[in-house]
Design a protein around this motif. Structure first.
Motif, mmCIF file in Angstrom:
data_model
loop_
_atom_site.group_PDB
_atom_site.id
_atom_site.type_symbol
_atom_site.label_atom_id
_atom_site.label_comp_id
_atom_site.label_asym_id
_atom_site.label_seq_id
_atom_site.Cartn_x
_atom_site.Cartn_y
_atom_site.Cartn_z
ATOM 1 N N SER A 117 0.910 -1.142 0.092
ATOM 2 C CA SER A 117 0.028 -0.040 -0.164
ATOM 3 C C SER A 117 0.852 1.067 0.017
ATOM 4 N N GLY A 118 0.197 2.574 -0.116
ATOM 5 C CA GLY A 118 0.873 3.708 -0.109
ATOM 6 C C GLY A 118 1.694 3.941 1.222
ATOM 7 N N THR A 119 0.700 3.752 2.175
ATOM 8 C CA THR A 119 1.120 4.049 3.802
ATOM 9 C C THR A 119 2.470 3.121 3.953
ATOM 10 N N VAL A 122 5.539 4.428 2.407
ATOM 11 C CA VAL A 122 5.971 5.792 2.990
ATOM 12 C C VAL A 122 6.680 5.236 4.459
ATOM 13 N N PHE A 145 -0.597 14.548 2.257
ATOM 14 C CA PHE A 145 -1.030 13.345 2.654
ATOM 15 C C PHE A 145 -0.131 11.957 2.544
ATOM 16 N N HIS A 146 0.359 11.417 3.409
ATOM 17 C CA HIS A 146 1.099 10.352 3.328
ATOM 18 C C HIS A 146 0.953 9.004 3.660
ATOM 19 N N GLY A 147 -0.553 9.093 4.216
ATOM 20 C CA GLY A 147 -0.998 7.762 4.769
ATOM 21 C C GLY A 147 -1.418 7.711 6.186
ATOM 22 N N GLU A 215 5.242 15.513 -1.645
ATOM 23 C CA GLU A 215 4.393 15.165 -2.702
ATOM 24 C C GLU A 215 4.672 16.155 -4.066
ATOM 25 N N GLU A 220 -4.335 14.574 -1.933
ATOM 26 C CA GLU A 220 -5.675 14.729 -1.169
ATOM 27 C C GLU A 220 -5.703 15.942 -0.488
ATOM 28 N N ASP A 248 7.216 11.344 -2.520
ATOM 29 C CA ASP A 248 5.867 10.577 -2.455
ATOM 30 C C ASP A 248 5.111 10.470 -3.774
ATOM 31 N N VAL A 250 2.921 8.378 -4.798
ATOM 32 C CA VAL A 250 1.955 7.299 -4.553
ATOM 33 C C VAL A 250 0.683 7.760 -5.441
ATOM 34 N N GLN A 251 0.379 9.111 -5.416
ATOM 35 C CA GLN A 251 -0.715 9.398 -6.538
ATOM 36 C C GLN A 251 -0.287 10.242 -7.667
ATOM 37 N N SER A 276 2.729 3.569 -5.173
ATOM 38 C CA SER A 276 1.649 2.634 -4.870
ATOM 39 C C SER A 276 0.468 2.824 -5.908
ATOM 40 N N LYS A 277 -0.641 2.915 -5.576
ATOM 41 C CA LYS A 277 -1.953 2.933 -6.153
ATOM 42 C C LYS A 277 -1.930 2.156 -7.601
HETATM 43 N N1 PLP Z 1 0.776 8.954 -0.141
HETATM 44 C C1 PLP Z 1 0.002 9.557 -0.866
HETATM 45 C C2 PLP Z 1 0.570 10.813 -1.789
HETATM 46 C C3 PLP Z 1 -1.335 9.218 -1.128
HETATM 47 O O1 PLP Z 1 -2.140 10.097 -2.148
HETATM 48 C C4 PLP Z 1 -1.881 8.190 -0.247
HETATM 49 C C5 PLP Z 1 -3.206 7.807 -0.690
HETATM 50 O O2 PLP Z 1 -4.048 8.465 -1.227
HETATM 51 C C6 PLP Z 1 -1.028 7.523 0.458
HETATM 52 C C7 PLP Z 1 0.309 7.835 0.651
HETATM 53 C C8 PLP Z 1 -1.346 6.424 1.197
HETATM 54 O O3 PLP Z 1 -1.928 5.427 0.319
HETATM 55 P P1 PLP Z 1 -2.644 4.220 1.062
HETATM 56 O O4 PLP Z 1 -3.993 4.595 1.049
HETATM 57 O O5 PLP Z 1 -2.566 3.178 0.055
HETATM 58 O O6 PLP Z 1 -2.111 3.783 2.029
#
Ligand code: PLP
Length: 432
Positions: A117-119, A122, A145-147, A215, A220, A248, A250-251, A276-277
């Protein structure tokens, strides 16, 4: 549309959901999904929707893509879980090789830590900066937003509800993120962005910092694109102050803004990358990428049970190949520019749209009342009205609407989506 969502079948599922599912989930409206294909989604009552959310930037190569389906079908017959922390396996190695090949040159000879997962991606980066620098503090940005697990949550700052009641957190400082539309210092672009840099530079010197988490485009927090030079300045500060720069993605990553990493579009190479994602082609997958000099921890320092899952790796390999060969980065740039133009036209006709921003297929509109006051209720009504008319959009930030469609989206589909949004905005103004 066959019925107003939620239809009769959807209402039954929602009633059952409310009895057994954690109330902490964040549904913006009552859509019970059944199946999806390409850029379209069907709900359980047979209503068809145009997808401008890609299930939160995950279905980047289009929903239910047959190349992923074939790869998964083949792998599921062989083996799904190889306990990759304890045994060796070829697919996670191949996936890591292919991922590294898409990194900027400095990271290409690096190492990959696979998670789910994203979290988690991180968290691994968090531990890695601590492992390397052994300094107590890390830094992140206001609105980030990092999780939601405790390490990444210590960095996350986009909404009060994410943090309320969960302290104490790990030692993290939060810095101003250059956002010229709502500049905390009351300045205008480009003075605003550069004034933030001065504050950031000073604040980072006040504490011993291991890593700076950023990011490339805040997700988010509102799909906020910083000024062009912002990340280059962060890179300079990290180099001068010997801080590890964690990107980061992830998004924003995975060709969403045109380049594989959004940070490449800003001309910056980070030290560590979290992804992730869309990475697992729709299956749970997280990855933390770092140069081998930084990812030099010993066996046991960091591992997990499910990372390197073979279904996620098979789907991930098929998905990366599809994105590369179909030049989805180029499509993201082209359709993203067209989307931004459509949104700017919309802004001219709707006072409620305070700001339009975006890069590639990561765009948003911010709805505001007088004096830029967030129009949250209005935003939520617009989202619901769009859904009734067959358009899936998601919120972000306090009062923004995000566009993160599959990267396979065409001009034709954008030409369907925007009039629906236009009419939803008009209905809201007419009712006043
Ligand atoms: N980092 C960023 C930039 C995100 O947008 C998100 C989720 O939206 C996350 C981390 C956390 O990802 P996850 O929901 O898969 O844990």
């Amino acid at each position: 549309m066959k019925s107003n969502p939620p239809g009769p079948k959807a209402r039954k599922v929602i009633a059952r959901d409310s009895k057994v599912v954690s109330p902490s989930l964040t549904r913006a409206y009552e859509l019970v999904v059944d199946h999806a294909k390409g850029c379209y989604v069907w709900d359980i009552d047979g209503n068809k929707y145009l997808d401008m959310a890609a299930f939160v930037a995950v279905a980047s190569i289009g929903n239910s893509n047959p190349v992923v389906q074939r790869a998964v079908e083949k792998q599921v017959k062989k083996l799904t879980h190889p306990a990759f922390s304890d045994f060796y396996s070829e697919l996670p190695v191949r996936f890591s090789e292919e991922l590294l090949a898409l990194m900027p040159p400095k990271l290409r000879n690096g190492r990959v830590f696979l998670s789910n997962s994203g979290t988690e991606s991180v968290e691994a980066a968090y531990k890695l900066v601590k492992w390397n620098k052994r300094r107590k503090w890390v830094a992140a940005f206001n609105g980030s937003f990092h999780g939601r697990t405790m390490g990444s949550l210590s960095l996350t700052h986009s909404k009060k509800v994410h943090r309320d009641g969960f302290g104490p957190f790990l030692p993290a400082i939060h810095l101003p993120y250059a956002y010229c539309y709502r500049c905390p210092l009351g300045l205008k672009y480009p003075d605003c962005g550069m004034a933030c840099i001065d504050v950031i530079e000073k604040k980072l010197k006040e504490k011993p910092i291991s890593g700076l988490f950023v990011e490339p485009i805040q997700g988010e927090g509102g799909y906020i694109v910083p000024p062009k030079e912002f990340h280059k300045e962060l890179r300079r500060i990290c180099d001068e102050q010997d801080i590890i720069m964690v990107d980061d993605e992830v998004q924003a990553g995975y060709y969403r803004t045109g380049t594989f990493l959004a940070m490449q579009g800003f001309g910056v190479t980070p030290d560590i990358v979290s992804m992730s994602k869309p990475l697992g082609g729709g299956f749970p997958m997280g990855a933390t990428i770092a140069p081998k000099e930084l990812m030099d921890w010993p066996p046991g320092a960091h591992a997990n049970t499910m990372g390197g899952n073979l279904i996620a790796c098979a789907a991930g390999i098929a998905s990366i190949k599809y994105a590369r060969t179909h030049k989805l980065g180029q499509n993201a740039k082209k359709q993203g520019a067209y989307l931004l133009k459509l949104l700017k036209n919309l802004q001219e006709r709707h006072e409620l749209i305070g700001d339009v921003r975006g890069k590639g297929l990561m765009a948003s509109i911010e709805l505001v009342k007088k004096a830029k006051k967030p129009a949250k209720e209005e935003r939520d009504k617009v989202l619901k009205e769009c859904l009734r008319e067959g358009l899936i959009l998601l919120p972000c930030g306090e009062s923004s609407i995000r566009f993160s469609p599959p990267l396979t989206i065409t001009r034709k589909e954008l030409d369907i989506a925007i009039p629906i949004l236009d009419s939803a905005l008009s209905k809201l103004t007419d009712k006043k």
